[in-house]
Motif scaffolding. Sequence first.
Motif, PDB file in Angstrom:
ATOM      1  N   ALA A  16      51.281  42.583  25.904  1.00 54.71           N
ATOM      2  CA  ALA A  16      49.838  42.788  25.805  1.00 54.71           C
ATOM      3  C   ALA A  16      49.076  41.999  26.873  1.00 54.71           C
ATOM      4  O   ALA A  16      48.029  42.442  27.349  1.00 54.71           O
ATOM      5  CB  ALA A  16      49.355  42.379  24.413  1.00 54.71           C
ATOM      6  N   ARG A  17      49.604  40.841  27.256  1.00 49.80           N
ATOM      7  CA  ARG A  17      48.938  40.049  28.300  1.00 49.80           C
ATOM      8  C   ARG A  17      48.892  40.818  29.615  1.00 49.80           C
ATOM      9  O   ARG A  17      48.035  40.574  30.459  1.00 49.80           O
ATOM     10  CB  ARG A  17      49.680  38.722  28.496  1.00 49.80           C
ATOM     11  CG  ARG A  17      49.681  37.829  27.284  1.00 49.80           C
ATOM     12  CD  ARG A  17      50.304  36.466  27.602  1.00 49.80           C
ATOM     13  NE  ARG A  17      51.574  36.611  28.279  1.00 49.80           N
ATOM     14  CZ  ARG A  17      52.751  36.736  27.670  1.00 49.80           C
ATOM     15  NH1 ARG A  17      52.806  36.749  26.351  1.00 49.80           N
ATOM     16  NH2 ARG A  17      53.858  36.863  28.364  1.00 49.80           N
ATOM     17  N   GLY A  18      49.831  41.748  29.795  1.00 50.20           N
ATOM     18  CA  GLY A  18      49.877  42.555  31.013  1.00 50.20           C
ATOM     19  C   GLY A  18      48.698  43.490  31.170  1.00 50.20           C
ATOM     20  O   GLY A  18      48.505  44.076  32.239  1.00 50.20           O
ATOM     21  N   LEU A  19      47.882  43.628  30.121  1.00 43.66           N
ATOM     22  CA  LEU A  19      46.660  44.424  30.254  1.00 43.66           C
ATOM     23  C   LEU A  19      45.679  43.749  31.212  1.00 43.66           C
ATOM     24  O   LEU A  19      44.715  44.373  31.664  1.00 43.66           O
ATOM     25  CB  LEU A  19      46.023  44.645  28.889  1.00 43.66           C
ATOM     26  CG  LEU A  19      46.891  45.466  27.916  1.00 43.66           C
ATOM     27  CD1 LEU A  19      46.261  45.492  26.532  1.00 43.66           C
ATOM     28  CD2 LEU A  19      47.088  46.874  28.432  1.00 43.66           C
ATOM     29  N   ALA A  20      45.947  42.492  31.544  1.00 43.07           N
ATOM     30  CA  ALA A  20      45.150  41.807  32.572  1.00 43.07           C
ATOM     31  C   ALA A  20      45.277  42.505  33.921  1.00 43.07           C
ATOM     32  O   ALA A  20      44.391  42.385  34.775  1.00 43.07           O
ATOM     33  CB  ALA A  20      45.599  40.347  32.694  1.00 43.07           C
ATOM     34  N   HIS A  21      46.358  43.246  34.134  1.00 43.45           N
ATOM     35  CA  HIS A  21      46.524  43.995  35.382  1.00 43.45           C
ATOM     36  C   HIS A  21      45.342  44.925  35.632  1.00 43.45           C
ATOM     37  O   HIS A  21      44.928  45.114  36.783  1.00 43.45           O
ATOM     38  CB  HIS A  21      47.800  44.839  35.334  1.00 43.45           C
ATOM     39  CG  HIS A  21      49.068  44.046  35.396  1.00 43.45           C
ATOM     40  ND1 HIS A  21      49.301  43.065  36.343  1.00 43.45           N
ATOM     41  CD2 HIS A  21      50.200  44.117  34.647  1.00 43.45           C
ATOM     42  CE1 HIS A  21      50.512  42.565  36.163  1.00 43.45           C
ATOM     43  NE2 HIS A  21      51.064  43.172  35.149  1.00 43.45           N
ATOM     44  N   ALA A  22      44.804  45.503  34.562  1.00 44.44           N
ATOM     45  CA  ALA A  22      43.699  46.443  34.716  1.00 44.44           C
ATOM     46  C   ALA A  22      42.480  45.755  35.321  1.00 44.44           C
ATOM     47  O   ALA A  22      41.772  46.339  36.151  1.00 44.44           O
ATOM     48  CB  ALA A  22      43.340  47.064  33.367  1.00 44.44           C
ATOM     49  N   GLY A  23      42.222  44.515  34.916  1.00 47.83           N
ATOM     50  CA  GLY A  23      41.102  43.771  35.497  1.00 47.83           C
ATOM     51  C   GLY A  23      41.347  43.420  36.948  1.00 47.83           C
ATOM     52  O   GLY A  23      40.419  43.452  37.777  1.00 47.83           O
ATOM     53  N   LYS A 276      38.589  38.160  36.394  1.00 48.74           N
ATOM     54  CA  LYS A 276      38.088  36.852  36.832  1.00 48.74           C
ATOM     55  C   LYS A 276      39.074  36.168  37.783  1.00 48.74           C
ATOM     56  O   LYS A 276      38.674  35.611  38.815  1.00 48.74           O
ATOM     57  CB  LYS A 276      37.835  35.947  35.626  1.00 48.74           C
ATOM     58  CG  LYS A 276      37.244  34.579  35.996  1.00 48.74           C
ATOM     59  CD  LYS A 276      36.970  33.733  34.776  1.00 48.74           C
ATOM     60  CE  LYS A 276      36.210  32.461  35.139  1.00 48.74           C
ATOM     61  NZ  LYS A 276      36.861  31.663  36.180  1.00 48.74           N
ATOM     62  N   ALA A 277      40.357  36.213  37.440  1.00 46.90           N
ATOM     63  CA  ALA A 277      41.354  35.559  38.287  1.00 46.90           C
ATOM     64  C   ALA A 277      41.372  36.174  39.679  1.00 46.90           C
ATOM     65  O   ALA A 277      41.461  35.459  40.696  1.00 46.90           O
ATOM     66  CB  ALA A 277      42.733  35.668  37.646  1.00 46.90           C
ATOM     67  N   ALA A 278      41.265  37.496  39.741  1.00 48.97           N
ATOM     68  CA  ALA A 278      41.276  38.167  41.036  1.00 48.97           C
ATOM     69  C   ALA A 278      40.006  37.867  41.833  1.00 48.97           C
ATOM     70  O   ALA A 278      40.069  37.589  43.035  1.00 48.97           O
ATOM     71  CB  ALA A 278      41.442  39.670  40.845  1.00 48.97           C
ATOM     72  N   MET A 279      38.869  37.903  41.168  1.00 46.85           N
ATOM     73  CA  MET A 279      37.612  37.652  41.882  1.00 46.85           C
ATOM     74  C   MET A 279      37.509  36.201  42.341  1.00 46.85           C
ATOM     75  O   MET A 279      36.989  35.915  43.422  1.00 46.85           O
ATOM     76  CB  MET A 279      36.423  38.011  40.996  1.00 46.85           C
ATOM     77  CG  MET A 279      36.286  39.499  40.721  1.00 46.85           C
ATOM     78  SD  MET A 279      36.188  40.525  42.215  1.00 46.85           S
ATOM     79  CE  MET A 279      34.630  39.958  42.924  1.00 46.85           C
TER      80      MET A 279
END
Length: 310
Positions: A16-23, A276-279
């Motif tokens: 489920a943490r992998g849904l961070a990929h979408a962000g 947020k991590a990407a930005m």
Amino acid sequence: MGNSLKIGLALGSGGARGLAHAGVLQALAESGIEADFVSGTSMGSIVGGLYALDPDPAMVWERLSMYVGNEDFASYWTPFLPRDENNNRDPQQRLVDVFDFMQRKLIAVKTVTKSYMQSEEKLRDPLIQLFGQLSFSDLKIPLSTVALDLVSGESVIYREGSVVEGVYASSAIPSVFPPLKGENSMIVDGGGPYRVPIEACQEMGAKFIIAVDIPAFEETSFSTGLDMILRSNAIARRRLNRLVCAQADFVIRPNVTEFHWADFGAGEACRARGYKAAMDSMDELLKLMRWRRSLPFKAKMATRKLLRMD
């Protein structure tokens, strides 16, 4: 941005943490970055497959939300979630706790007495809803999905044939879903040794690899010997993963350690953390990409190549 620098996107496992990929995908798109190649492991293969099919982050998230929001899908992950010890202990809650306890005992027994707990259809059918009968050749962006052969101990990389087959192999969590069995192979989720599939991205021809490394849930309660063994193995995998990620040109690590791998109800929060991590690291990423496209960098690389030939 131009495509003179072939960009690879390596999306790691993480449940489920992998849904961070979408962000992360949303942030990259807003900054004008689109991948030329995509590789994925486990949840990274699902997100990567959707992105390779249609590199529109909004569409990727819409389809992911439907995928994880399905009640049947959510129901078979709930027993894996840690119980909240702070819940009010009213009579109804006590009954829930008893049921929860019995489910966990059943999981523990099944894990050591059966090869897997869920039928193949529990994973394959939702994937068919996502990808239908698509082949890898139908995708807009070249995709690799990475799995593990338990017999040989080597990675198995899918780049052709059925997308569903490749994503299933990469997502078949050992002991939860049936492996794909061959005459001399047993293929499962590649998230153990191949957590972030950087090598697969390199093999496709990527010259600049952006890796998205999903940190593991930080378990701090070790009530059994099995808990301790699993924690020890998790630490070993994390150390190996750091070495693997060093091969990438840039690594994005969303802060999602507080979320359990089975907590698909936290999807929107994980997506926000990924964005947020990407930005937060975007200025650094864009600066590095400009340098890698520049004439001085190309001249430097050409000089090194000539010196190696001498």
